[in-house]
Design an enzyme around this catalytic site. Structure first.
Site, PDB file in Angstrom:
ATOM      1  N   ASP A 109       0.273  -4.157   1.506  1.00 21.09           N
ATOM      2  CA  ASP A 109      -0.168  -3.975   0.130  1.00 21.09           C
ATOM      3  C   ASP A 109       0.177  -2.574  -0.360  1.00 21.09           C
ATOM      4  OD1 ASP A 109      -2.475  -2.144   0.536  1.00 21.09           O
ATOM      5  OD2 ASP A 109      -3.406  -3.859   1.512  1.00 21.09           O
ATOM      6  N   LYS A 110       0.086  -2.385  -1.654  1.00 21.03           N
ATOM      7  CA  LYS A 110       0.537  -1.153  -2.303  1.00 21.03           C
ATOM      8  C   LYS A 110      -0.096   0.099  -1.713  1.00 21.03           C
ATOM      9  CE  LYS A 110       0.723   0.961  -6.912  1.00 21.03           C
ATOM     10  NZ  LYS A 110       0.388   0.750  -8.356  1.00 21.03           N
TER      11      LYS A 110
END
Length: 237
Positions: A104-105
């Site tokens: 994820d980011k």
């Protein structure tokens, strides 16, 4: 080679994404052995059939690229994401590359990138279990009972997570080895025991180790690493 669906083959050779391939087929832009194919799901033999997109022959390259990236915070694991930097922006190569899995980011660490559609598909298939090791820093000191609970399994979306191996590193840090990869799984598991992830870094995946590769940097896998990866994916080395 066994037969594969035409849109999947277009993706494997790096001509386009699978969804784009479906659109190209429906638009009549793809031919097989000189004849337009407009039926989704049509199967071809890559070794004997000549596939063209807009009149240009597409085929598997002789040599694929296998790359390890240390993904930094703030970069999206995607080939395209409007308005935000993506992992392919960090690799300046004139070849289409696909990330194997996701981070994820806000997470960092080891991400595999490849132009090899077959190994990409195999490594992501549910029947292939690959250990992934993360170093996790949480907001508050975490007790042994919470670590034990996450190791045994946490109920997410109505089903228990698979057993995990957890090693405490300090009051707020631990190492976790997973054999699955649900969406934002570790963050949700930590939240379920009343804590919050401050930092999540993947250091190992599918038998490969991040080592001293710096954030934002990448390197080619060695021949030995590629053979190991192909073996784990159930492909001939």
């Amino acid at each position: 080679m066994t037969q594969v669906r035409l849109q999947k083959y277009l993706s494997q050779v790096g001509a386009c994404s699978r969804r784009q391939g479906e659109a190209f087929i429906l638009a009549g832009r793809v031919t097989v052995n000189g004849r337009p194919v407009t039926t989704l799901g049509t199967r071809i033999d890559p070794e004997t059939d000549a596939v063209c997109l807009d009149g240009a022959r597409v085929s598997l390259p002789e040599d694929h690229l296998y790359i390890m990236l240390n993904k930094p915070v703030g970069v999206v694991t995607s080939c395209r994401h409007r308005g935000e930097p993506v992992v392919t922006d960090l690799i300046d190569l004139p070849r289409r590359l696909f990330p194997v899995g996701r981070l994820d980011k806000d997470s960092t660490g080891l991400l595999l990138m490849t132009s090899d559609g077959r190994i990409h598909h195999q490594l992501l298939h549910p029947r292939f279990d690959h250990e992934k090791t993360y170093e996790v820093t949480v907001r508050y000191p975490i007790d042994d009972a919470s670590l034990d609970q996450m190791a045994v399994g946490i109920l997410l979306d109505g089903t228990l997570t698979r057993p995990a191996t957890i090693q405490r590193l300090s009051a707020r840090r631990f190492r976790m080895v997973l054999m699955e990869g649900r969406n934002r799984q570790i963050r949700r598991m930590v939240q379920a025991v009343g804590n919050r992830v401050d930092r999540l870094n993947r250091i190992e995946m599918a038998g490969l180790s991040l080592g001293d590769l710096r954030p934002g940097k990448w390197r080619y896998l060695t021949e030995k690493e590629v053979r190991r990866l192909r073996t784990r994916a159930g492909l001939q080395s």
